[in-house]
Write a protein that holds these residues in place. Structure first.
Motif, PDB file in Angstrom:
ATOM      1  N   UNK A  64       1.097  -1.120  -0.154  1.00 36.65           N
ATOM      2  CA  UNK A  64      -0.552  -0.164  -0.281  1.00 36.65           C
ATOM      3  C   UNK A  64       0.751   1.191  -0.204  1.00 36.65           C
ATOM      4  N   UNK A  65       0.509   2.112  -0.631  1.00 37.66           N
ATOM      5  CA  UNK A  65       0.808   4.164  -0.660  1.00 37.66           C
ATOM      6  C   UNK A  65       0.503   4.120   0.663  1.00 37.66           C
ATOM      7  N   UNK A  66       0.836   4.564   1.958  1.00 34.92           N
ATOM      8  CA  UNK A  66       0.705   4.879   3.187  1.00 34.92           C
ATOM      9  C   UNK A  66       0.440   6.306   3.362  1.00 34.92           C
ATOM     10  N   UNK A  67      -0.794   6.674   3.928  1.00 38.76           N
ATOM     11  CA  UNK A  67      -0.807   8.002   4.353  1.00 38.76           C
ATOM     12  C   UNK A  67      -1.202   8.481   5.651  1.00 38.76           C
ATOM     13  N   UNK A  68      -0.617   9.150   5.838  1.00 36.50           N
ATOM     14  CA  UNK A  68      -1.242  10.004   7.183  1.00 36.50           C
ATOM     15  C   UNK A  68      -1.736  10.779   7.286  1.00 36.50           C
ATOM     16  N   UNK A  69      -3.043  10.272   7.454  1.00 37.61           N
ATOM     17  CA  UNK A  69      -4.146  11.093   7.146  1.00 37.61           C
ATOM     18  C   UNK A  69      -5.510  11.209   7.429  1.00 37.61           C
ATOM     19  N   UNK A  70      -6.506  12.187   8.671  1.00 42.08           N
ATOM     20  CA  UNK A  70      -7.812  11.334   9.017  1.00 42.08           C
ATOM     21  C   UNK A  70      -8.074  10.728   7.729  1.00 42.08           C
ATOM     22  N   UNK A  71      -8.033  10.444   6.533  1.00 43.59           N
ATOM     23  CA  UNK A  71      -9.756   9.390   5.612  1.00 43.59           C
ATOM     24  C   UNK A  71      -8.529   9.617   4.679  1.00 43.59           C
ATOM     25  N   UNK A  72      -7.784   8.333   3.522  1.00 53.60           N
ATOM     26  CA  UNK A  72      -8.067   8.027   2.270  1.00 53.60           C
ATOM     27  C   UNK A  72      -9.472   7.839   1.525  1.00 53.60           C
TER      28      UNK A  72
END
Length: 171
Positions: free
Chosen positions: A135-143
């Motif tokens: 996965x391309x992991x993003x540190x965001x509240x929602x993806x």
């Protein structure tokens, strides 16, 4: 309106089930809880909520549902030890049906080998696992990925999670 399969067992994160389930129901969607055993009570890890499982994983098929919801807590880690839940979750991803995963919910998708090439997020402690799963992991509240997968990190993200899941269901 959508029929949403919700996979869970004991030790789910209470609010990560109750708040989205309420939002889905308030919008007119049907939320069906699926666990190892129909009629069994499962209790959240904070012991604030007990739910009676609607259906056994042995008796359901992904094609009977429009979307999949995976609440977090310790529940997804327990569910991923059962190949029936893994196959169930993978089928939703393969069929490009909406999948809503919050916090540790992504552990079930990791085991299903369903995150490769996807943008996603989850609880901080599983980011590396998600990366190893491709996965391309993003540190965001929602993806939101490919107008199919909605992921969030933790209980504080529930309002954004609910908003994007409901947007996807209404689209």
């Amino acid at each position: 309106m959508a029929k949403i399969a919700t996979v869970m067992t004991d030790m789910f994160e209470d609010v990560e089930y109750t708040d989205p389930a309420k939002a889905f129901k308030d919008a007119g969607h049907e939320v069906v809880t699926i666990g190892p055993e129909k009629g069994k009570d499962v209790t959240g890890k904070n012991k604030e909520v007990t739910i009676t499982v609607d259906e056994s994983i042995a008796d359901v098929k992904p094609e009977a549902f429009d979307a999949l919801f995976i609440p977090g807590g310790f529940s997804p880690d327990m569910l991923r030890a059962d190949e029936r839940f893994v196959k169930f979750a993978k089928q939703f991803m393969d069929d490009k049906k909406p999948v809503f995963s919050i916090c540790h919910g992504a552990q079930l998708l990791i085991t299903a080998k369903a995150l490769e090439g996807r943008k996603a997020t989850g609880f901080k402690s599983i980011h590396v696992d998600m990366e190893y799963a491709g996965a391309d992991v993003l540190d965001q509240e929602v993806v939101v990925c490919s107008n199919q997968l909605v992921t969030s990190r933790q209980p504080d993200d529930i309002p954004a999670f609910n908003r994007e899941a409901l947007n996807l269901l209404s689209g």
